[in-house]
Design a protein around this motif. Structure first.
Motif, PDB file in Angstrom:
ATOM      1  N   TRP A 158       0.848  -1.183   0.000  1.00 43.90           N
ATOM      2  CA  TRP A 158       0.000   0.000   0.000  1.00 43.90           C
ATOM      3  C   TRP A 158       0.883   1.232   0.000  1.00 43.90           C
ATOM      4  N   ARG A 159       0.285   2.375  -0.268  1.00 46.72           N
ATOM      5  CA  ARG A 159       0.998   3.640  -0.288  1.00 46.72           C
ATOM      6  C   ARG A 159       0.463   4.544   0.821  1.00 46.72           C
ATOM      7  N   LYS A 160       1.292   5.474   1.212  1.00 41.27           N
ATOM      8  CA  LYS A 160       0.929   6.401   2.269  1.00 41.27           C
ATOM      9  C   LYS A 160       0.767   7.798   1.682  1.00 41.27           C
ATOM     10  N   LEU A 161      -0.392   8.387   1.913  1.00 41.10           N
ATOM     11  CA  LEU A 161      -0.702   9.717   1.405  1.00 41.10           C
ATOM     12  C   LEU A 161      -0.635  10.724   2.546  1.00 41.10           C
ATOM     13  N   HIS A 162       0.210  11.738   2.388  1.00 43.75           N
ATOM     14  CA  HIS A 162       0.337  12.815   3.362  1.00 43.75           C
ATOM     15  C   HIS A 162      -0.294  14.066   2.755  1.00 43.75           C
ATOM     16  N   ILE A 163      -1.183  14.716   3.494  1.00 37.85           N
ATOM     17  CA  ILE A 163      -1.831  15.917   2.977  1.00 37.85           C
ATOM     18  C   ILE A 163      -1.771  17.028   4.018  1.00 37.85           C
ATOM     19  N   GLY A 164      -1.711  18.260   3.508  1.00 41.66           N
ATOM     20  CA  GLY A 164      -1.784  19.447   4.335  1.00 41.66           C
ATOM     21  C   GLY A 164      -2.994  20.259   3.923  1.00 41.66           C
ATOM     22  N   LEU A 165      -3.839  20.626   4.869  1.00 40.27           N
ATOM     23  CA  LEU A 165      -5.124  21.268   4.607  1.00 40.27           C
ATOM     24  C   LEU A 165      -5.126  22.687   5.139  1.00 40.27           C
ATOM     25  N   ASP A 166      -5.649  23.609   4.334  1.00 40.54           N
ATOM     26  CA  ASP A 166      -5.893  24.979   4.778  1.00 40.54           C
ATOM     27  C   ASP A 166      -7.249  25.012   5.466  1.00 40.54           C
ATOM     28  N   ARG A 167      -7.271  25.354   6.753  1.00 41.32           N
ATOM     29  CA  ARG A 167      -8.513  25.285   7.520  1.00 41.32           C
ATOM     30  C   ARG A 167      -9.572  26.254   7.020  1.00 41.32           C
ATOM     31  N   GLU A 168      -9.181  27.422   6.540  1.00 41.01           N
ATOM     32  CA  GLU A 168     -10.151  28.437   6.132  1.00 41.01           C
ATOM     33  C   GLU A 168     -10.821  28.081   4.811  1.00 41.01           C
ATOM     34  N   THR A 169     -10.054  27.721   3.809  1.00 41.79           N
ATOM     35  CA  THR A 169     -10.608  27.469   2.482  1.00 41.79           C
ATOM     36  C   THR A 169     -10.993  26.017   2.261  1.00 41.79           C
ATOM     37  N   GLY A 170     -10.432  25.094   3.041  1.00 41.72           N
ATOM     38  CA  GLY A 170     -10.693  23.683   2.826  1.00 41.72           C
ATOM     39  C   GLY A 170      -9.890  23.085   1.698  1.00 41.72           C
ATOM     40  N   ASP A 171      -8.927  23.832   1.146  1.00 42.35           N
ATOM     41  CA  ASP A 171      -8.107  23.336   0.041  1.00 42.35           C
ATOM     42  C   ASP A 171      -6.961  22.475   0.558  1.00 42.35           C
ATOM     43  N   ILE A 172      -6.576  21.508  -0.249  1.00 48.61           N
ATOM     44  CA  ILE A 172      -5.376  20.723   0.018  1.00 48.61           C
ATOM     45  C   ILE A 172      -4.196  21.507  -0.543  1.00 48.61           C
ATOM     46  N   VAL A 173      -3.428  22.120   0.323  1.00 52.06           N
ATOM     47  CA  VAL A 173      -2.323  22.984  -0.111  1.00 52.06           C
ATOM     48  C   VAL A 173      -1.033  22.207  -0.296  1.00 52.06           C
ATOM     49  N   ALA A 174      -0.990  20.965   0.150  1.00 59.17           N
ATOM     50  CA  ALA A 174       0.209  20.147  -0.016  1.00 59.17           C
ATOM     51  C   ALA A 174      -0.202  18.680   0.025  1.00 59.17           C
ATOM     52  N   SER A 175       0.425  17.894  -0.822  1.00 63.99           N
ATOM     53  CA  SER A 175       0.168  16.452  -0.830  1.00 63.99           C
ATOM     54  C   SER A 175       1.429  15.732  -1.288  1.00 63.99           C
ATOM     55  N   LYS A 176       1.651  14.575  -0.718  1.00 69.88           N
ATOM     56  CA  LYS A 176       2.827  13.782  -1.068  1.00 69.88           C
ATOM     57  C   LYS A 176       2.495  12.313  -0.872  1.00 69.88           C
ATOM     58  N   LEU A 177       2.816  11.524  -1.873  1.00 71.80           N
ATOM     59  CA  LEU A 177       2.613  10.079  -1.819  1.00 71.80           C
ATOM     60  C   LEU A 177       3.950   9.398  -1.607  1.00 71.80           C
ATOM     61  N   THR A 178       4.001   8.543  -0.599  1.00 76.46           N
ATOM     62  CA  THR A 178       5.228   7.828  -0.280  1.00 76.46           C
ATOM     63  C   THR A 178       4.917   6.346  -0.133  1.00 76.46           C
ATOM     64  N   THR A 179       5.959   5.564   0.061  1.00 78.37           N
ATOM     65  CA  THR A 179       5.772   4.153   0.377  1.00 78.37           C
ATOM     66  C   THR A 179       5.319   4.010   1.825  1.00 78.37           C
ATOM     67  N   GLU A 180       4.940   2.802   2.167  1.00 82.10           N
ATOM     68  CA  GLU A 180       4.417   2.576   3.521  1.00 82.10           C
ATOM     69  C   GLU A 180       5.490   2.659   4.596  1.00 82.10           C
ATOM     70  N   HIS A 181       6.755   2.698   4.209  1.00 83.40           N
ATOM     71  CA  HIS A 181       7.842   2.712   5.181  1.00 83.40           C
ATOM     72  C   HIS A 181       8.235   4.125   5.617  1.00 83.40           C
ATOM     73  N   VAL A 182       7.695   5.152   4.989  1.00 83.92           N
ATOM     74  CA  VAL A 182       8.053   6.530   5.307  1.00 83.92           C
ATOM     75  C   VAL A 182       7.136   7.043   6.412  1.00 83.92           C
ATOM     76  N   GLY A 183       7.729   7.507   7.504  1.00 85.31           N
ATOM     77  CA  GLY A 183       6.960   8.011   8.620  1.00 85.31           C
ATOM     78  C   GLY A 183       6.450   9.421   8.384  1.00 85.31           C
ATOM     79  N   ASP A 184       5.528   9.844   9.243  1.00 86.48           N
ATOM     80  CA  ASP A 184       4.939  11.174   9.102  1.00 86.48           C
ATOM     81  C   ASP A 184       5.984  12.267   9.279  1.00 86.48           C
ATOM     82  N   GLU A 185       6.825  12.139  10.282  1.00 82.50           N
ATOM     83  CA  GLU A 185       7.837  13.154  10.546  1.00 82.50           C
ATOM     84  C   GLU A 185       8.862  13.211   9.417  1.00 82.50           C
ATOM     85  N   THR A 186       9.169  12.074   8.813  1.00 86.00           N
ATOM     86  CA  THR A 186      10.143  12.041   7.732  1.00 86.00           C
ATOM     87  C   THR A 186       9.619  12.719   6.470  1.00 86.00           C
ATOM     88  N   ALA A 187       8.325  12.591   6.203  1.00 82.85           N
ATOM     89  CA  ALA A 187       7.747  13.157   4.981  1.00 82.85           C
ATOM     90  C   ALA A 187       7.444  14.644   5.099  1.00 82.85           C
TER      91      ALA A 187
END
Length: 319
Positions: A158-187
């Protein structure tokens, strides 16, 4: 979150109920999501063909915009590559547009390393960034042949999807797809490269609790950023002043009070966005190659932002 601390007596708390206050506008935005003109407008014809290259090498027939439009229609309507080619060809014929549609093999080949044109709404003030991650399945057939013939079961991935959300607009301002071995802090460092706005507040769950995250945020957005990350139960004071204040507040007033005072409960918005992703786009990836999966995730994030721009539901609590 609050329900975790009241799990034993959850049945004694009435379930909150909300109602949509802008039903007509929100219903129209939902209808427009299925309008092909939203995703395929006539003004793209001029940019459909790839510009002539001035260096040595082969000449691309289709521009990155043409490939992106085809892949966007594939993601939004959940089509295989061959059906995507037929769908775009029929849309062009109905619109009376004289263009040559890329074949399915071209879409697959050009999807790897595709440059996605960003069109996010510009922020007029520093934003509140909420970050979280989730897993996406990689489809490789079903298990019917394994159960019927007793074949060896394939090793799942499986793959790991990291997203960053703007609370005011609801837009996804950042996204990154990594392998399952990459931790949240590393990405996190590479995730922040997509953000072109100032960030005043950062919200994340306990997986991001660490000095590395603090150093990354302060080097990227300045030392004045407010970082709201829940420390663990056995947390002790350290060198970071903000974290020490969180530890002291939780010890004195309790974790529930700390969540309300700091606004940590707003982190539920990114969890709702993840649920929206899996409901609208799907809980898996269609592409099989990792490079094409990265492009698919970028296209999906841009499509969701386009849907958000059409209109959002406004809620008010009734109970």
């Amino acid at each position: 979150m609050p329900h975790k601390f009241n799990d034993a007596r959850r049945n004694k708390f009435p379930k909150a109920k909300y109602r949509v206050t802008n039903c007509p506008d929100y219903n129209e935005s939902l209808r427009r999501r299925g309008d092909v003109n939203i995703w395929f407008s006539e003004d793209v014809v001029e940019k459909w063909a790839s510009p002539r290259r001035k260096t040595r090498g082969g000449q691309s027939r289709y521009s990155d915009l043409a490939i992106e439009i085809c892949l966007t229609l594939r993601v939004v309507f959940r089509l295989p590559l061959r059906q995507t080619q037929g769908f775009v060809r029929s849309v062009a014929r109905l619109m009376g547009v004289d263009i040559v549609v890329p074949d399915f093999s071209t879409l697959s080949r050009r999807g790897k390393g595709l440059k996605i044109a960003e069109n996010r709404r510009a922020a007029s003030k520093p934003i509140t960034l909420i970050v979280d991650s989730t897993g996406l399945k990689v489809h490789r057939g079903d298990n019917w042949h394994e159960e019927k013939y007793g074949a060896r079961k394939a090793r799942k991935t499986w793959r790991k999807l990291h997203i960053g959300l703007d609370r005011e607009t609801g837009d996804i301002v950042a996204s990154k797809l990594t392998t399952e071995h990459v931790g949240d802090e590393t990405a996190l460092p590479e995730l922040h490269t997509d953000i072109d706005a100032d960030v005043s507040r950062f919200l994340a769950d306990g997986a991001y609790d660490g000095q590395g995250v603090v150093d990354c945020l302060e080097s990227r957005f300045g030392s004045g950023i407010e970082i709201i990350i829940p420390p663990p139960k056995n947390a002790v004071r350290g060198e970071n002043a903000q974290r020490n204040r969180h530890v002291a507040a939780i010890a004195k007033h309790g974790r529930m009070n700390w969540q309300a005072e700091t606004g940590y409960n707003q982190r539920s918005q990114v969890e709702a966005q993840i649920g929206r992703w899996k409901q609208v786009i799907g809980d898996g990836l269609q592409a099989r190659d990792f490079g094409r999966q990265i492009a698919e995730a970028k296209v999906a994030a841009k499509a969701l932002n386009r849907m958000t721009g059409l209109g959002r539901a406004m809620y008010e609590r009734v109970i």
